[in-house]
Design an enzyme around this catalytic site. Structure first.
Site, short mmCIF file in Angstrom:
data_model
loop_
_atom_site.label_atom_id
_atom_site.label_comp_id
_atom_site.label_asym_id
_atom_site.label_seq_id
_atom_site.Cartn_x
_atom_site.Cartn_y
_atom_site.Cartn_z
CD GLU A 178 -1.32 -10.08 4.58
OE1 GLU A 178 -1.27 -9.17 5.44
OE2 GLU A 178 -1.85 -9.95 3.46
CG HIS A 200 0.93 -6.89 2.41
ND1 HIS A 200 0.00 -6.01 1.89
CD2 HIS A 200 1.76 -7.21 1.39
CE1 HIS A 200 0.26 -5.80 0.61
NE2 HIS A 200 1.33 -6.51 0.28
CG HIS A 228 -1.68 -1.38 1.28
ND1 HIS A 228 -2.61 -1.84 0.37
CD2 HIS A 228 -1.50 -2.40 2.17
CE1 HIS A 228 -3.00 -3.07 0.70
NE2 HIS A 228 -2.33 -3.44 1.79
CD GLU A 270 -1.76 -3.80 5.12
OE1 GLU A 270 -1.15 -4.75 4.57
OE2 GLU A 270 -2.96 -3.55 4.92
#
Length: 317
Positions: free
Chosen positions: A281, A199, A107, A144
């Site tokens: 993640e 992430h 992101h 995030e």
């Protein structure tokens, strides 16, 4: 399954204290205002070179550079790093000399202000998907995108210390994105020996743990992962093993059947990659216990260390 497997502010130069006494003395000894002025300038000019205000930052200025986006405050120990083109240094010699690693911070903090741009779809081989998303956040608003940048910057430092050439797909040096297809192209163009996309998950409260996402065997449209499936799995297994050991975090209890490994064919960043690549993640931001870890600078350093050790293990064979 079994896995294989880091405030000193330089002092401001002082203006010479001799300027006024010497000027007065010369003016008293040498009649004439013009001669006194000339001597004043000559003496004053030796007091030391001026320092540009941009060359030395105050602690407040340094802190302000690390501030989070207005929509999502971040812990004060996030690492703010200047534009990589301005701060790039030659990699140190070490066991990873000659190796290229691309780190993909998931992101972008600016995505919130560019929803139209990130909502457009791009081809990922198996279909079309949004260019990017805003990502998730903790219940207290730590986004995030801040987490991924901080871990990625820490990871870059660790890998550069091992001699690797490290490139980030974005370092808050662009307004939004890049899109997921461009993220894949950056790793491909660098001919990276390994790519890791960082992430944090946004699953339901009560779900805990990390997981590493591996590319599925895809051969469709612009996507062909068949040559990278095996090396990507090895990379993922080594990262998972070192992540458990260094952070103490357990593999996800909601995906991966306790292995910490998940295979997917719907992620453009993996589908379009031609070099070994995985996603990690690091935890679930929507769970309060995981969030307490993710918002800790000390734990984020451990996360970066765990990922780094897995990459080093993979690259050294």
């Amino acid at each position: 399954m079994s896995y294989t497997g880091p405030g000193f502010e330089p002092p401001h130069p002082r203006r010479s204290r001799l300027r006024r006494p010497l000027t007065v003395a010369v003016a008293a000894l040498v009649p004439g205002a013009l001669l006194g002025w000339v001597v004043y300038e000559a003496v004053g000019g030796s007091g030391g070179a001026a320092v540009s205000s941009s060359a030395v930052r105050t602690p407040a200025e340094t802190a302000s550079r690390a501030a989070s986006s207005p929509a999502a405050p971040s812990p004060s120990d996030d690492r703010k790093v200047p534009n990589p083109e301005a701060s790039a240094t030659a990699p140190a010699s070490g066991p990873l000399s000659g190796k290229v690693v691309v780190i993909d911070p998931g992101h972008n903090p600016g995505n919130f202000q560019h929803t139209a741009e990130i909502n457009r779809t791009v081809d990922i081989g198996t279909g079309r998907k949004e260019c990017d998303t805003t990502g998730t956040s903790t219940n207290d608003g730590y986004i995030e995108a801040r987490f991924t940048l901080d871990v990625s910057r820490r990871l870059r430092e660790l890998l550069q210390a091992q001699g690797a050439t490290v490139e980030l797909t974005q370092d808050e040096d662009r307004a939004f994105g890049p899109c997921i297809d461009e993220r894949a192209r950056i790793g491909n163009a660098a001919k990276a020996d390994a790519v890791v996309s960082v992430h944090a998950d946004g699953s339901g409260a009560g779900n805990r743990g990390f997981h590493v996402i591996l590319p599925a065997a895809v051969s469709q449209g612009a996507a062909d992962t068949r040559d990278i499936v095996a090396p990507s799995r090895e990379l993922g297994e080594r990262i998972a093993g070192s992540f458990v050991r260094v952070t103490g975090s357990a593999p996800s209890d909601y995906v991966g059947n306790g292995t910490g490994l998940v295979t997917r064919d719907d992620l453009g960043g993996l589908n379009l990659s031609t070099v070994p690549k995985v996603f990690i993640e690091c935890g679930n931001m929507r769970d309060s216990k995981d969030a307490a870890l993710l918002t800790s600078g000390a734990w984020r350093q451990k996360a970066a260390q765990g990922i780094s050790e897995g990459i080093v293990s993979f690259l050294r064979g």
